[in-house]
Design an enzyme around this catalytic site. Structure first.
Site, short mmCIF file in Angstrom:
data_model
loop_
_atom_site.label_atom_id
_atom_site.label_comp_id
_atom_site.label_asym_id
_atom_site.label_seq_id
_atom_site.Cartn_x
_atom_site.Cartn_y
_atom_site.Cartn_z
N CYS A 165 -2.18 9.15 3.05
CA CYS A 165 -1.78 8.63 1.73
C CYS A 165 -2.79 9.01 0.67
CB CYS A 165 -1.61 7.13 1.79
SG CYS A 165 -3.08 6.29 2.43
N GLU A 174 0.88 -1.18 0.00
CA GLU A 174 0.00 0.00 0.00
C GLU A 174 0.91 1.22 0.00
OE1 GLU A 174 -3.17 -0.15 -0.28
OE2 GLU A 174 -3.50 -2.28 0.06
P1 NAD Z 1 8.60 4.66 4.33
O1 NAD Z 1 8.47 3.81 3.13
O2 NAD Z 1 9.81 5.47 4.50
O3 NAD Z 1 8.49 3.76 5.66
C1 NAD Z 1 7.39 2.92 5.92
C2 NAD Z 1 7.85 1.81 6.86
O4 NAD Z 1 8.82 1.02 6.18
C3 NAD Z 1 8.52 2.32 8.15
O5 NAD Z 1 8.20 1.46 9.21
C4 NAD Z 1 10.00 2.20 7.80
O6 NAD Z 1 10.82 2.05 8.93
C5 NAD Z 1 9.99 0.94 6.96
N1 NAD Z 1 11.14 0.79 6.06
C6 NAD Z 1 11.86 1.77 5.47
N2 NAD Z 1 12.84 1.19 4.71
C7 NAD Z 1 12.69 -0.15 4.82
C8 NAD Z 1 13.37 -1.27 4.29
N3 NAD Z 1 14.41 -1.12 3.46
N4 NAD Z 1 12.95 -2.51 4.63
C9 NAD Z 1 11.90 -2.67 5.45
N5 NAD Z 1 11.22 -1.65 6.01
C10 NAD Z 1 11.60 -0.40 5.69
O7 NAD Z 1 7.29 5.56 4.37
P2 NAD Z 1 6.93 6.68 5.44
O8 NAD Z 1 7.64 7.92 5.08
O9 NAD Z 1 7.09 6.14 6.81
O10 NAD Z 1 5.36 6.83 5.21
C11 NAD Z 1 4.83 7.72 4.32
C12 NAD Z 1 4.50 7.01 3.02
O11 NAD Z 1 3.56 5.99 3.26
C13 NAD Z 1 3.85 7.94 2.04
O12 NAD Z 1 4.37 7.67 0.76
C14 NAD Z 1 2.38 7.55 2.10
O13 NAD Z 1 1.65 7.85 0.94
C15 NAD Z 1 2.49 6.09 2.33
N6 NAD Z 1 1.26 5.54 2.90
C16 NAD Z 1 0.47 4.76 2.11
C17 NAD Z 1 -0.73 4.25 2.60
C18 NAD Z 1 -1.64 3.42 1.73
O14 NAD Z 1 -2.54 2.80 2.26
N7 NAD Z 1 -1.43 3.37 0.42
C19 NAD Z 1 -1.11 4.54 3.92
C20 NAD Z 1 -0.28 5.32 4.70
C21 NAD Z 1 0.93 5.81 4.18
#
Ligand code: NAD
Length: 519
Positions: A290, A256
């Site tokens: 998001c 997502e």
């Molecule tokens: P992010 O991708 O930086 O991090 C999300 C999660 O992934 C965090 O827990 C982070 O620690 C982890 N992570 C980061 N790198 C990783 C790796 N290499 N391996 C495993 N885990 C890893 O995103 P963010 O900045 O925390 O969140 C914001 C983003 O999330 C925005 O792009 C937003 O649109 C999206 N989002 C999408 C939805 C949806 O339902 N589509 C909902 C909420 C947020």
């Protein structure tokens, strides 16, 4: 600046919550109160060995959990539903303190897991019941579709809705008989930890729902390598990394991801409704949803009127660092994120865009505050023109024809959410169907689609793979077993039977089966 912290946020309470996180290294991460930047608690960081042990514990608990009759498992979630609602205020305190969002959004977030639980309490018995299908030989064979839990689901959650993404996505996984290992974002681990304590109070077996903490690249590989399925919510860039690793391990994943979500206002739209919808769509959760709106397409004939009303309403919004319902807009999650949002605005201005209102950080209110911002003249060579800003920043555009508006809305690699506004709902829905987006809201910005738990919600294009909610929001956590029974051995020629005759009877049998609709 001084902010009165909620009475529930005591050192003893926070220490109890983080004690659940395994950490043999003793390493910690300083989890801070967003409004003040003060350290709230040292969050333990899990090593790869800690993560592997968490999986072993969850797997042992999962075997027993999966054996329990479904009705017994579901009773836990009925109790959890009540507990989550009765403790919504404490949950909102934790969400606010760790994310900096305003009170309204924090309370609304607490409602998500109970809504998801309610939906699947009704739906899970039907989805998880064995389904009899016809076998290849009428009357003599049967085939039954059986749903087996996958095992242990690895959930990786972001910071923007830490309680909803950390807990809600686990509900259907657990109901289906799985265990869960959750990795929340370090910044926002408290509210999901509290959610798990409520689930255990409701009767969820200890050990079944594990939490491991650490930076994503440190925790991710071990988590994915030990999981039977991965549920990821976060950015598109990280989604690619998760998907690649899951693919190598031949396990499924649901991704997502981000969005660059458009709103199209049709000529017959009600301006009051549009302005209210746009305020929430663009600035709700300080623009960190998001599905939130970053691009608004207004008809040229009504551009000035709608713009003037929207700008005036935006300028009237109150910003504040407070744990009551006063401020309409809260903080961004961190100073780093504020800098990212600011860089999108600065880049747009440097390349010729205009700030209609807002556009500045507000350190006078708190370290990570940023003004609700409306831009004009944003083009695709600007960061804010194509990339997700994920802050309270929205760009206004004019269009001459509906075809042009649809083309502009679809001119993006993303496809998570879209919003169409019009007096004629049927016409607006027709426009909505033409948008390449997994969610489309008519006369709402985002909440109607997200709160419809019976319909799958996911992203098209670069916004995701798979979906949460709906039947697939539970079935994705199961493996299909095709249990086939042949009551009498009739397939193939009988001993001594002439093969030509056998083939003739088999082929005429096939014709008969089609005509009689027997499968
Ligand atoms: P992010 O991708 O930086 O991090 C999300 C999660 O992934 C965090 O827990 C982070 O620690 C982890 N992570 C980061 N790198 C990783 C790796 N290499 N391996 C495993 N885990 C890893 O995103 P963010 O900045 O925390 O969140 C914001 C983003 O999330 C925005 O792009 C937003 O649109 C999206 N989002 C999408 C939805 C949806 O339902 N589509 C909902 C909420 C947020």
């Amino acid at each position: 600046m001084s902010v009165q912290r909620p009475a529930s946020i005591t050192d003893a309470f926070l220490q109890k919550l983080v004690a659940r996180v395994p950490s043999t290294s003793g390493g910690t991460w300083k989890l801070t109160e967003v409004y003040t930047g003060e350290v709230l608690v040292e969050l333990p960081q899990s090593t790869p060995a800690d993560i592997e042990r968490a999986f072993v514990t969850a797997r042992a608990a999962q075997v027993e959990w999966a054996r329990r009759p479904l009705a017994e498992r579901l009773k836990v979630f009925k109790r959890a539903h009540t507990l989550m609602i009765d403790n919504a205020t404490t949950t909102a305190d934790l969400i606010q303190v760790e994310s900096g969002k305003n009170r309204r959004m924090a309370i609304e977030e607490t409602c998500d897991p109970p809504m998801v639980i309610s939906h699947y309490l009704k739906r899970a018995p039907k989805l998880l019941a064995p389904t009899k299908r016809g076998g290849p030989v009428p009357f003599l064979s049967t085939s039954t579709e059986i749903r087996q839990p996958k095992g242990i689901i690895g959930i990786i959650a972001p910071w923007n809705f830490p309680f909803a993404t950390g807990i809600s996505d686990a509900m259907s996984a657990l109901m289906a008989g799985n265990g869960v290992v959750l990795k929340p974002d370090n910044k926002t681990a408290l509210s999901p930890l509290y959610g798990i304590s409520l689930l255990e109070e409701a009767g969820l077996p200890k050990g079944l729902f594990q939490v491991v903490c650490g930076e994503g690249p440190d925790v991710g590989p071990t988590l994915i390598d030990n999981a039977n399925y991965v549920m990821f919510t976060g950015s598109t860039a990280t989604g690619r990394v998760i998907g690649e690793r899951a693919g190598r391990n031949l396990i499924g994943c649901c991704l997502e991801l981000g969005g660059k979500n458009p709103m199209i206002v049709l000529e017959d739209a009600d301006v009051d409704d549009v302005v209210q919808g746009a305020l929430f769509g663009a600035f709700g959760n300080t623009g960190q949803i998001c599905m939130h709106i970053e691009r608004m397409y207004l008809p040229a004939t009504r551009y000035d009127e709608i713009k003037a009303r929207f700008v005036a309403a935006t300028e009237a919004l109150s910003l504040g660092a407070s744990y009551d319902f006063g401020p309409e807009i809260g903080s961004l999650v961190s100073v780093d994120h504020r800098d990212r949002v600011n860089s999108h605005v600065e880049d747009a201005v440097a390349k010729g865009a205009t700030v209609v209102t807002g556009g500045k950080p507000r350190p006078d209110i708190g370290p990570a505050f940023f003004e609700p911002t409306i831009l004009e003249g944003v083009t695709k060579d600007m960061l804010a023109g194509t990339m997700e800003t994920f802050g309270p920043v929205v760009a206004l555009y004019q269009y001459a024809t509906v075809d042009e508006a649809v083309a502009l809305a679809n001119d993006t690699d993303y496809g998570l959410n879209a919003s169409v506004w019009g007096g004629d709902v049927k016409k607006a829905a027709e426009v909505g169907r033409r948008i390449e987006s997994g969610n489309v809201n008519i006369n709402d910005s985002l909440a109607t689609a997200f709160a419809s738990k019976g319909t799958p919600s996911g992203g098209m294009k670069q916004s995701g793979v798979g979906a949460r909610h709906g039947d697939q929001g539970l079935l994705k956590y199961t493996d299909v077993q095709n249990l086939a029974v042949l009551k009498k051995q009739v397939m193939g020629a009988r001993p001594g039977q002439d093969y030509d005759k056998y083939v003739k009877s088999m082929l005429s049998g096939l014709k008969m089966m089609r005509k009689t609709r027997i499968r």
